[in-house]
Scaffold this active site. Structure first.
Site, PDB file in Angstrom:
ATOM      1  N   ASP A 149     115.155  72.996  -7.030  1.00  0.00           N
ATOM      2  CA  ASP A 149     113.855  73.402  -7.577  1.00  0.00           C
ATOM      3  C   ASP A 149     113.334  72.308  -8.496  1.00  0.00           C
ATOM      4  OD1 ASP A 149     111.645  74.564  -8.718  1.00  0.00           O
ATOM      5  OD2 ASP A 149     112.622  76.449  -9.230  1.00  0.00           O
ATOM      6  N   PHE A 150     112.379  71.531  -7.995  1.00  0.00           N
ATOM      7  CA  PHE A 150     111.719  70.495  -8.787  1.00  0.00           C
ATOM      8  C   PHE A 150     110.223  70.652  -8.578  1.00  0.00           C
ATOM      9  CE2 PHE A 150     109.781  66.285  -9.233  1.00  0.00           C
ATOM     10  CZ  PHE A 150     110.161  65.988 -10.528  1.00  0.00           C
ATOM     11  N   GLU A 151     109.471  70.840  -9.666  1.00  0.00           N
ATOM     12  CA  GLU A 151     108.055  71.186  -9.539  1.00  0.00           C
ATOM     13  C   GLU A 151     107.130  70.288 -10.363  1.00  0.00           C
ATOM     14  OE1 GLU A 151     107.447  75.519  -9.805  1.00  0.00           O
ATOM     15  OE2 GLU A 151     109.636  75.717  -9.796  1.00  0.00           O
ATOM     16  N   GLU A 152     107.640  69.141 -10.844  1.00  0.00           N
ATOM     17  CA  GLU A 152     106.807  68.239 -11.645  1.00  0.00           C
ATOM     18  C   GLU A 152     105.761  67.541 -10.791  1.00  0.00           C
ATOM     19  OE1 GLU A 152     106.795  67.757 -14.954  1.00  0.00           O
ATOM     20  OE2 GLU A 152     108.237  69.400 -15.100  1.00  0.00           O
TER      21      GLU A 152
END
EC number: 3.2.1.35
Length: 458
Positions: A149-152
């Site tokens: 989960d990476f949302e940058e």
């Protein structure tokens, strides 16, 4: 170039080779086989073997913090057939939603660059921190859901809009430094190409490390795929990252309903759109049997629990569309007042959610057994993105009497079965080659090699 992550007895090695990775014409992806073999996929026409079929067609997976257990307020998840980690842990043998996966380039709200700021400037190509962190969570014989989960920022350049627009702007500035004579259109083209390639390298390598450390897991990224406006725009954009769908062994779109004022029809359109796109990319690009587990929530922003009418959309609709299940997720912020939240949650589970989940999973299992001999999933005739309306109507009723409660469903077979009722074994033309435990990822600079000791193996 392509990345190869090799697990040997004591080390995880990330190697870049000079082999070109096909972009559109080859359907290749890693598969969780034994620790000494590799899945060599080719095109959908040449290779029918995929991931192992599930033992049940539809599950609801619990991915909440273990706050209630720690506060000795039991939630009766096992009474209703939920899938959950042992001791209700957030990270465990069934599901791991991983937020911290090592260093990522990003730009802070104040404009400060970290780890290069942009994927194009990412300077930590050894990925040693990713190996170390994922190694901490390594579970022997893991066959659950592994989600990064990476949302940058997002993998596709022009989808970085809104608060992510800064990544486009800074990419254009970087391109201008290199090509000062280019006009704006040319700079944008360069920025897009450089972004997409660099983002692919980072995301693919981190995914490959997870697959190498826990090869039996179903690995993918949270929020991928998703819709981008019209169906045409959605498909064009998502086809640009077909490498991600080929490599992923699990697809995890988000169907979070964050606006409590959305109408039921708007919610249904949103959910079906994201699930449809996941079904499409799975069918076109991913290994056969790759599971689709949308992420859903139980509560709106004002902490009101969703009732049955909403559950029919957030859980029932994905089931009708042929997904493997739904992940019910919640942030730790929901549990700041643990006693109140857990007490209310227990009442909701026992009176609303639990009975609905128990009935839904049993109905989908019964339908699979009745129509498909247990060799496929039931898909509602009005919700199959892979079939036209005429085809759905033609298949309806072939496997069950007209008076059956499943008369409006047809079968979508697991990859090793075929036929209208999944009654025929499909011959496999894949070949398992003994080449060590190898997972192929994205691009790296030629000659780049990383040799990192796995903290749990070494």
């Amino acid at each position: 170039m392509r990345v190869v992550v090799v697990v040997t007895g004591l080390v995880v090695v990330v190697v870049a080779t000079a082999l070109s990775l096909p972009d559109h014409d080859v359907k290749s992806a890693s598969s969780p086989l034994s620790s000494s073999s590799v899945y060599q996929g080719s095109s959908g026409d040449d290779c029918d073997e995929g991931l192992p079929p599930p033992d049940r067609p539809f599950y609801v997976v619990w991915n909440h913090p273990d706050t209630c257990k720690r506060n000795r307020i039991p939630l009766h998840l096992d009474h209703y057939g939920f899938i959950f980690n042992k001791n209700r842990l957030f990270l465990g043998e069934e599901i791991q939603t991983l937020y911290n996966t090592g260093l990522w380039p990003n730009i802070s709200e104040t404009g400060e660059f970290f780890n290069g700021g942009l994927p194009q400037l990412f300077t930590h190509h050894d990925y040693s921190e990713t190996v170390e962190i994922l190694g901490r969570y390594r579970t022997e014989n893991f066959t659950g859901l592994g989600i990064l989960d990476f949302e940058e920022w997002r993998a596709i350049y022009d989808t970085n809009f809104g608060i992510m627009r800064k990544y486009q702007d800074e990419s254009i500035k970087l391109a201008k430094q290199r090509y000062p004579s280019y006009n704006k259109k040319e700079l944008t083209m360069v920025a897009e190409q450089e972004w997409d390639q660099a983002a692919r390298e980072i995301m693919s390598t981190k995914l490959a490390i997870g697959q190498a450390l826990m090869p039996g897991g179903h690995w993918g990224y949270y929020g991928y795929p998703r819709t981008w406006g019209s169906k045409r725009n959605t498909q064009l954009r998502n086809n640009r990252i077909d490498w991600l769908w080929r490599q992923s062994t699990g697809l995890y779109p988000s169907i979070y309903i964050k606006d409590p004022n959305m109408t039921e029809s708007a919610i249904a359109e949103f959910v079906s759109g994201n699930v449809e796109e996941a079904v499409r990319v799975q069918d076109e690009f991913s290994p056969p049997n790759t599971p689709i587990y949308p992420y859903a929530m139980l509560q709106s922003g004002d902490h009101i629990f969703f009732q049955v009418d909403h559950l029919k959309i957030s859980l029932g609709l994905p089931a009708k569309m042929g997904t493997s299940g739904v992940i019910l997720w919640a942030s730790s912020n929901r549990y700041k007042n643990a006693t109140r939240q857990c007490s209310r949650m227990r009442v909701h589970i026992d009176n609303v959610l639990g009975p609905y989940v128990e009935n839904l999973t049993q109905v989908m299992a019964d339908c699979s057994t009745t129509l498909c001999g247990g060799h496929g999933r039931c898909v509602h005739n009005s919700h199959d993105v892979l079939l036209g309306e005429t085809d759905s109507q033609r298949l309806s009723g072939l496997c069950t009497p007209r008076h059956s409660r499943f008369r409006d469903y047809h079968c979508r077979c697991y990859s090793d079965w075929e036929g209208a009722c999944c009654q025929t074994v499909r011959p496999s033309r894949c070949h398992k080659q003994q080449q060590g435990n190898v997972h192929e990822g994205g691009d790296l600079q030629e000659g780049h090699v990383v040799n990192v000791v796995n903290p749990l193996i070494g």
